[in-house]
Design an enzyme around this catalytic site. Structure first.
Site, PDB file in Angstrom:
ATOM      1  N   ASP A  91      -1.797  -1.333  10.268  1.00 35.56           N
ATOM      2  CA  ASP A  91      -2.065  -1.358   8.828  1.00 35.56           C
ATOM      3  C   ASP A  91      -2.741  -2.651   8.380  1.00 35.56           C
ATOM      4  OD1 ASP A  91      -0.885   1.100   8.471  1.00 35.56           O
ATOM      5  OD2 ASP A  91       1.042   0.293   7.778  1.00 35.56           O
TER       6      ASP A  91
ATOM      7  N   GLY B  82       7.741   1.531   4.483  1.00 33.71           N
ATOM      8  CA  GLY B  82       6.513   2.332   4.554  1.00 33.71           C
ATOM      9  C   GLY B  82       5.456   1.840   3.585  1.00 33.71           C
TER      10      GLY B  82
ATOM     11  N   GLY C  58       4.525  -4.008   3.923  1.00 36.85           N
ATOM     12  CA  GLY C  58       4.916  -5.341   3.435  1.00 36.85           C
ATOM     13  C   GLY C  58       4.604  -6.453   4.427  1.00 36.85           C
TER      14      GLY C  58
ATOM     15  N   VAL D  62      11.422  -4.140   2.349  1.00 39.64           N
ATOM     16  CA  VAL D  62      11.188  -4.254   3.791  1.00 39.64           C
ATOM     17  C   VAL D  62      11.547  -2.929   4.483  1.00 39.64           C
ATOM     18  CG1 VAL D  62      11.918  -5.538   5.852  1.00 39.64           C
ATOM     19  CG2 VAL D  62      11.727  -6.710   3.649  1.00 39.64           C
ATOM     20  N   GLY D  63      10.788  -2.569   5.523  1.00 37.96           N
ATOM     21  CA  GLY D  63      11.077  -1.345   6.286  1.00 37.96           C
ATOM     22  C   GLY D  63      10.965  -0.116   5.407  1.00 37.96           C
TER      23      GLY D  63
ATOM     24  N   LYS E 251       0.852  -1.207   0.000  1.00 37.52           N
ATOM     25  CA  LYS E 251       0.000   0.000   0.000  1.00 37.52           C
ATOM     26  C   LYS E 251       0.877   1.243   0.000  1.00 37.52           C
ATOM     27  CE  LYS E 251       0.681   1.635   4.386  1.00 37.52           C
ATOM     28  NZ  LYS E 251       1.802   2.480   4.520  1.00 37.52           N
TER      29      LYS E 251
ATOM     30  N   THR F 100       0.629  -6.758   4.970  1.00 30.61           N
ATOM     31  CA  THR F 100      -0.124  -7.381   3.879  1.00 30.61           C
ATOM     32  C   THR F 100       0.072  -8.899   3.874  1.00 30.61           C
ATOM     33  OG1 THR F 100      -0.717  -7.174   1.538  1.00 30.61           O
ATOM     34  CG2 THR F 100       1.613  -7.046   2.042  1.00 30.61           C
TER      35      THR F 100
HETATM   36  O1  C5P Z   1       0.605  -0.918  14.880  1.00 31.01           O
HETATM   37  P1  C5P Z   1       2.016  -1.122  14.447  1.00 31.01           P
HETATM   38  O2  C5P Z   1       2.716  -2.188  15.244  1.00 31.01           O
HETATM   39  O3  C5P Z   1       2.159  -1.346  12.983  1.00 31.01           O
HETATM   40  O4  C5P Z   1       2.754   0.261  14.730  1.00 31.01           O
HETATM   41  C1  C5P Z   1       4.155   0.368  14.739  1.00 31.01           C
HETATM   42  C2  C5P Z   1       4.535   1.585  15.548  1.00 31.01           C
HETATM   43  O5  C5P Z   1       4.108   2.763  14.873  1.00 31.01           O
HETATM   44  C3  C5P Z   1       3.862   1.645  16.904  1.00 31.01           C
HETATM   45  O6  C5P Z   1       4.651   1.022  17.872  1.00 31.01           O
HETATM   46  C4  C5P Z   1       3.754   3.123  17.152  1.00 31.01           C
HETATM   47  O7  C5P Z   1       4.968   3.587  17.680  1.00 31.01           O
HETATM   48  C5  C5P Z   1       3.624   3.730  15.766  1.00 31.01           C
HETATM   49  N1  C5P Z   1       2.237   4.082  15.412  1.00 31.01           N
HETATM   50  C6  C5P Z   1       1.633   5.167  16.015  1.00 31.01           C
HETATM   51  N2  C5P Z   1       0.344   5.512  15.677  1.00 31.01           N
HETATM   52  C7  C5P Z   1      -0.325   4.805  14.751  1.00 31.01           C
HETATM   53  C8  C5P Z   1       0.274   3.697  14.121  1.00 31.01           C
HETATM   54  C9  C5P Z   1       1.563   3.375  14.476  1.00 31.01           C
HETATM   55  O8  C5P Z   1       2.228   5.841  16.862  1.00 31.01           O
HETATM   56  N3  C5P Z   1      -1.568   5.157  14.442  1.00 31.01           N
END
Ligand code: C5P
Length: 300
Positions: free
Chosen positions: A137, A99, A102, A96-97, A12, A105
């Site tokens: 995501d 944005g 990856g 990877v890493g 995405k 999904t």
């Molecule tokens: O939810 P996910 O594990 O993918 O998020 C990774 C990191 O991104 C979280 O630990 C958080 O620090 C940050 N994040 C956030 N607010 C969001 C989504 C992600 O602060 N809405």
């Protein structure tokens, strides 16, 4: 036991990304439009008698229980009773890493795949609940296509597939940690905020130029400070004819939207002189990626 299944798991991009503030749970309140593109991993699922086994054709992703696809299978079986086991093979094509969601999904594809292979017939609502537990995501990746996401990313409003965009995506040769980028975010340092209503109006009209003009990502204020190269890529994309170019998610990938595929292809060719990972892609349509059958992830 069900049969082997191959699932496309598309990446995405975030066409706009706004942050409304920090939440008591430490996450950020988002308002973002996510859009699946025709760059996809392939997930091969093989039902087996018991356990979860994982294979990947890439050394860049964790090869153990911390892998999000593994965790997706684990959460699915725990919540719904273990009907058997699953072998997961991830053919990694999404950087990877980057944005590009990856990992998310792949996890979404595993949820959708196990639901189908073992005929659990769980509703989309239940799948989305499990997805939200796995990561911010993942719900969007279960839903697919294009959506406005709010909350942590899990409150989704599907958007019509108004247009098929011609996109050039550049992944510079460094990675960014999502957690680090969010933790360094300061509202006061943002120079430009997106106008979500204007973006959605442009989307509704299918007006590519207006869609592009309204693309803004507030997390650039952090990522460009860490890696100024991101701003250079944006400029190069625009110089090469992109209607606009922004970073996806927490970066570092940058994408440009072009009026036509031909111009996008020319820009991609030029960019390949400077960057080793340049992708000429479009809006995702199921089966677009490599024409394989047996595909269930992503909506048509
Ligand atoms: O939810 P996910 O594990 O993918 O998020 C990774 C990191 O991104 C979280 O630990 C958080 O620090 C940050 N994040 C956030 N607010 C969001 C989504 C992600 O602060 N809405």
């Amino acid at each position: 036991m069900g049969k082997r299944m191959i699932i496309e798991a598309p990446a995405k991009i975030n066409l706009i990304l706004d942050i409304k503030g920090k939440r008591p749970d430490g996450y950020h309140e988002l308002e973002t439009v996510m859009h699946q593109i025709s760059l996809a991993d392939r997930i091969i699922l093989n039902p087996c008698a018991s356990g979860i086994k994982l294979g990947i054709n890439s050394g860049l992703v964790p090869y153990n229980e911390s892998n999000l696809a593994y965790r997706a299978a684990s959460v699915f079986f725990q919540k719904n009773g273990f009907k058997g086991g699953i072998e997961i093979f991830i053919e990694k094509n999404i950087p990877v890493g980057a944005g590009l969601a990856g990992g998310s999904t792949d996890a979404a594809a595993v949820l959708l795949g196990i639901n189908e292979i073992y005929e659990y017939n769980l509703s989309e609502e239940l799948l989305l609940e499990m997805a939200a537990e796995l990561g911010s995501d993942v719900p969007f990746c279960v839903l697919g296509s294009s959506a406005l996401a709010r909350g942590r990313g899990e409150i989704l409003t599907p958007l019509p597939s108004a247009v098929s965009l011609a996109i050039v995506l550049v992944k510079p040769d460094f990675q960014l940690s999502t957690a680090e980028v969010y933790s360094k975010f300061e509202l006061a340092k943002v120079e430009q905020f997106p106008d979500t209503r204007a973006f959605l109006a442009a989307w509704g009209r299918g007006d590519v130029e207006d869609i592009a003009v309204n693309m803004v990502n507030v997390l650039e204020s952090v990522s460009i400070r860490i890696h100024p190269e991101i701003a250079v890529i944006k400029e190069r994309l625009k110089e090469l004819g992109a209607l606009n170019a922004v970073m996806s998610g927490s970066g570092p990938s940058v994408f440009g939207i072009f009026k036509e595929r031909k111009g996008a292809a020319q820009a991609a060719e030029t960019l390949r002189k400077w960057y080793s990972e340049v992708y000429l892609v479009s809006s995702y349509k199921r089966g677009d990626y490599d024409g394989k059958k047996e595909i269930i992830a992503g909506r048509p």
